[in-house]
Scaffold this motif. Structure first.
Motif, PDB file in Angstrom:
ATOM      1  N   LYS B  19       0.834  -1.198   0.000  1.00 57.19           N
ATOM      2  CA  LYS B  19       0.000   0.000   0.000  1.00 57.19           C
ATOM      3  C   LYS B  19       0.875   1.256   0.000  1.00 57.19           C
ATOM      4  O   LYS B  19       0.575   2.241  -0.674  1.00 57.19           O
ATOM      5  CB  LYS B  19      -0.874  -0.058   1.261  1.00 57.19           C
ATOM      6  CG  LYS B  19      -1.842   1.051   1.468  1.00 57.19           C
ATOM      7  CD  LYS B  19      -2.766   0.647   2.624  1.00 57.19           C
ATOM      8  CE  LYS B  19      -3.643   1.762   3.095  1.00 57.19           C
ATOM      9  NZ  LYS B  19      -4.615   1.290   4.110  1.00 57.19           N
ATOM     10  N   ARG B  22       2.424   2.044  -3.400  1.00 55.17           N
ATOM     11  CA  ARG B  22       1.497   2.788  -4.254  1.00 55.17           C
ATOM     12  C   ARG B  22       1.419   4.246  -3.796  1.00 55.17           C
ATOM     13  O   ARG B  22       1.374   5.171  -4.615  1.00 55.17           O
ATOM     14  CB  ARG B  22       0.104   2.156  -4.212  1.00 55.17           C
ATOM     15  CG  ARG B  22      -0.797   2.650  -5.314  1.00 55.17           C
ATOM     16  CD  ARG B  22      -2.249   2.214  -5.124  1.00 55.17           C
ATOM     17  NE  ARG B  22      -2.849   2.825  -3.957  1.00 55.17           N
ATOM     18  CZ  ARG B  22      -4.157   3.039  -3.785  1.00 55.17           C
ATOM     19  NH1 ARG B  22      -5.009   2.644  -4.729  1.00 55.17           N
ATOM     20  NH2 ARG B  22      -4.625   3.586  -2.704  1.00 55.17           N
ATOM     21  N   ILE B 266      -9.467   3.627   8.396  1.00 54.28           N
ATOM     22  CA  ILE B 266      -9.467   3.483   6.928  1.00 54.28           C
ATOM     23  C   ILE B 266     -10.884   3.784   6.452  1.00 54.28           C
ATOM     24  O   ILE B 266     -11.802   2.999   6.700  1.00 54.28           O
ATOM     25  CB  ILE B 266      -9.042   2.067   6.499  1.00 54.28           C
ATOM     26  CG1 ILE B 266      -7.602   1.800   6.939  1.00 54.28           C
ATOM     27  CG2 ILE B 266      -9.190   1.889   4.989  1.00 54.28           C
ATOM     28  CD1 ILE B 266      -7.085   0.416   6.589  1.00 54.28           C
ATOM     29  N   GLU B 270     -12.135   5.181  -0.509  1.00 51.86           N
ATOM     30  CA  GLU B 270     -10.869   5.914  -0.596  1.00 51.86           C
ATOM     31  C   GLU B 270     -11.053   7.346  -1.102  1.00 51.86           C
ATOM     32  O   GLU B 270     -10.255   8.220  -0.791  1.00 51.86           O
ATOM     33  CB  GLU B 270      -9.975   5.134  -1.564  1.00 51.86           C
ATOM     34  CG  GLU B 270      -8.571   5.603  -1.581  1.00 51.86           C
ATOM     35  CD  GLU B 270      -7.708   4.692  -2.430  1.00 51.86           C
ATOM     36  OE1 GLU B 270      -8.260   3.853  -3.186  1.00 51.86           O
ATOM     37  OE2 GLU B 270      -6.479   4.835  -2.350  1.00 51.86           O
ATOM     38  N   GLU B 306      -2.775   7.685   2.619  1.00 49.29           N
ATOM     39  CA  GLU B 306      -1.383   7.230   2.727  1.00 49.29           C
ATOM     40  C   GLU B 306      -0.466   7.994   1.762  1.00 49.29           C
ATOM     41  O   GLU B 306       0.692   8.268   2.089  1.00 49.29           O
ATOM     42  CB  GLU B 306      -1.266   5.710   2.559  1.00 49.29           C
ATOM     43  CG  GLU B 306      -1.784   5.139   1.265  1.00 49.29           C
ATOM     44  CD  GLU B 306      -3.279   4.800   1.299  1.00 49.29           C
ATOM     45  OE1 GLU B 306      -3.980   5.256   2.235  1.00 49.29           O
ATOM     46  OE2 GLU B 306      -3.746   4.104   0.372  1.00 49.29           O
TER      47      GLU B 306
END
Lengths: 360, 360
Positions: B19, B22, B266, B270, B306
């Motif tokens: 993750k 990315r 989270i 997203e 992130e």
């Protein structure tokens, strides 16, 4: 006879009685027959303030209500310290009993009330209205689904409201001689009930009240919290307070599912309530989002939860009166369990947050 | 020079590193330069599994990454027991440090890491991604609003997930020699961080871990809870577990307002996250509904939380490298406070749920 409504008398002109008056009017099998207060003036003012029909009898004492042979059932929203006396008197007069929560100052008192009801063959029910919302059995269905919810592991429940300075100074709910349980009895009651409901009414084995409760100068609880423990590893926590913004959250988590409620005691909207569930929740491949996300379930209701409560109580009363049925024992049993947990939390608080076993 | 991205090396081929790979690719001021694992084979497999560019160097050891002079910063997702060693080595090699949480096994270890970073002039930041979501400052704004939220009274935070049997048997997060803090370090970290965030990073004075945590056969925590206390009467509770359905709830209640989050670590989605607030919540006249009800606030984001974390870390690194700035102390300070609370909860658990003072 089957169409005769249950005739209610109300003991006391408490604010909550206004809501229950409307509920009695809305319930198809109930009617309000009398209101009694400490004076005829107070009872009359309540009647006119609430637009009660001229047929509703106005009494200047509680005795007069329970003595009235044309009354089948009483609704008792008196301060908790008066419950034992008036509930027992009412039961002895063969009045079925709808009693506000907390049902008593402790379980010993409640047991006297329950014994009086049982001995006189009258129905007992406490005033926990949300038990009667059609949302509640829908939630039950989810919580008992072994696949979608699994085994219950944790419940957290919060009920707080921000009392104003007038309340903090004068309300009966903070007077040691009237409602000695304070926030624990008034709002903690609902937290405990929601936890027991989620646990299918299995009592916890022990409780530990959290340290540092907020008490007033008479040592009445204004804010406190507790944790509850079951032998199978289930845990629960709750927080109840008169000192924070109105909040009513219950979260129950199982091995496979999660329930979220944000208005568990009084739904945001009287006409429809909702709840959120999620099952087998996971992250997506990179853990950048969830799949599935939680689902919202909407449960409409024609009748308010309090009218449904009055309706269910009246249905049971009619079964007894008209068919000779026995009183439904589920309701006093649930009240008693709630009171047992209240007692254990209070004992833990009084012992400086020691672990306390829940009574049987 | 201002357009040169910060060159990252990753120590370890953990799942979470995928993750962050990315995120490094997405952040405009960062680039992935090297991946190091315990063998070249493992590092190569990680690179091919994640479609890394051929320009990313593959190293068969962690040393090789920190020794590479063309690397500015390292991301360290190693098991917690390895943090002290590799974080200090990296800092001594003048690598800026993005360290996964929990940052250390205890605050003494963390202080060695922080001292190494400070002594070598490198930036420290932990991997708590949600701190960087644009939702977070919006929530901060609400919580610091004296009128809409008022004074914080209570926070409850829950982070649970249902680990599968493979995890419970073999995952590093339940191995005492790798991640001795178990669920407390892995998910309790986030609960504690959310509580500190709500409390404007004021440390609690004491904590009381709740009795009956669930431990595995090596005494690693699989599920536990705790309560936290501040001198001004604020209280908090949290529950963290590997044994229940994925749930992430944070509720913060002030004198005037309430915040609800159901995906605080989270976000469900997203691309946009939301949160709920209510202020000066009251019942309507008959207490049959609320006014106002809670409001939903939606916060879209172009970059994932992130990628924003990597971006903010890289911005600070570039300030140091290019402008001679000092490292931003806010980040190690927040990490340290979180670790201090973890330590106090662990100490309370180890002492059979005694009240423990939080260190300074």
């Amino acid at each position: 006879m089957a169409n005769k409504p249950v005739r209610f008398g109300i003991l006391g002109a408490a604010k909550i009685a206004r809501k229950v008056c409307r509920a009695i009017a809305d319930a198809p099998n109930a009617t309000l027959s009398a209101i009694g207060s400490r004076s005829v003036e107070k009872a009359s003012k309540f009647a006119s303030d609430n637009g009660l029909s001229a047929e509703v009898k106005i009494y200047g004492s509680y005795e007069a209500v329970v003595d009235d042979p044309e009354i089948d059932a009483v609704y008792v929203p008196l301060p908790t310290s008066l419950h034992l006396r008036w509930a027992v008197v009412a039961a002895k007069k063969k009045k079925h009993l709808l009693l506000e929560k907390p049902v008593a100052l402790n379980v010993a008192e409640f047991d006297e009330i329950a014994a009086a009801c049982e001995g006189n063959g009258v129905q007992f029910m406490d005033g926990t209205m949300w038990m009667h919302h059609p949302r509640t059995p829908k939630i039950s269905q989810f919580l008992s689904d072994a696949d979608q919810f699994g085994q219950l592991k944790m419940v957290n429940s919060i009920y707080t409201y921000a009392a104003d300075s007038e309340f903090i100074a004068n309300d009966i709910r903070i007077k040691p001689d009237l409602d000695g349980l304070g926030a624990l009895g008034d709002v903690g009651w609902y937290c405990i009930r929601s936890i027991l409901f989620a646990a299918d009414f299995q009592l916890p084995t022990t409780v530990l009240a959290l340290p540092n409760p907020v008490l007033n100068e008479s040592d009445v609880i204004l804010s406190c919290g507790s944790s509850l423990f079951w032998d199978d590893g289930k845990v629960a926590t709750f927080h109840c307070s008169f000192l924070s913004n109105l909040t009513m959250d219950t979260t129950a988590i199982g091995t496979n599912g999660t329930l979220n409620l944000n208005d568990f005691v009084i739904p945001y909207d009287e006409k429809e309530a909702y709840f959120f569930t999620s099952s087998k929740s996971r992250f997506n491949e990179l853990a950048t989002g969830w799949k599935p996300v939680s689902s919202k379930h909407v449960v409409p209701t024609e009748l308010s939860q309090e009218a449904r409560m009055v309706g269910e109580f009246s249905r049971l009363v009619k079964e007894i009166k008209e068919k000779g049925s026995k009183p439904e024992k589920k309701w006093p049993s649930i009240s008693r369990k709630t009171q047992l947990v209240i007692d254990a939390v209070k004992a833990s608080l009084d012992r400086g947050s020691k672990v306390v076993e829940v009574g049987q």
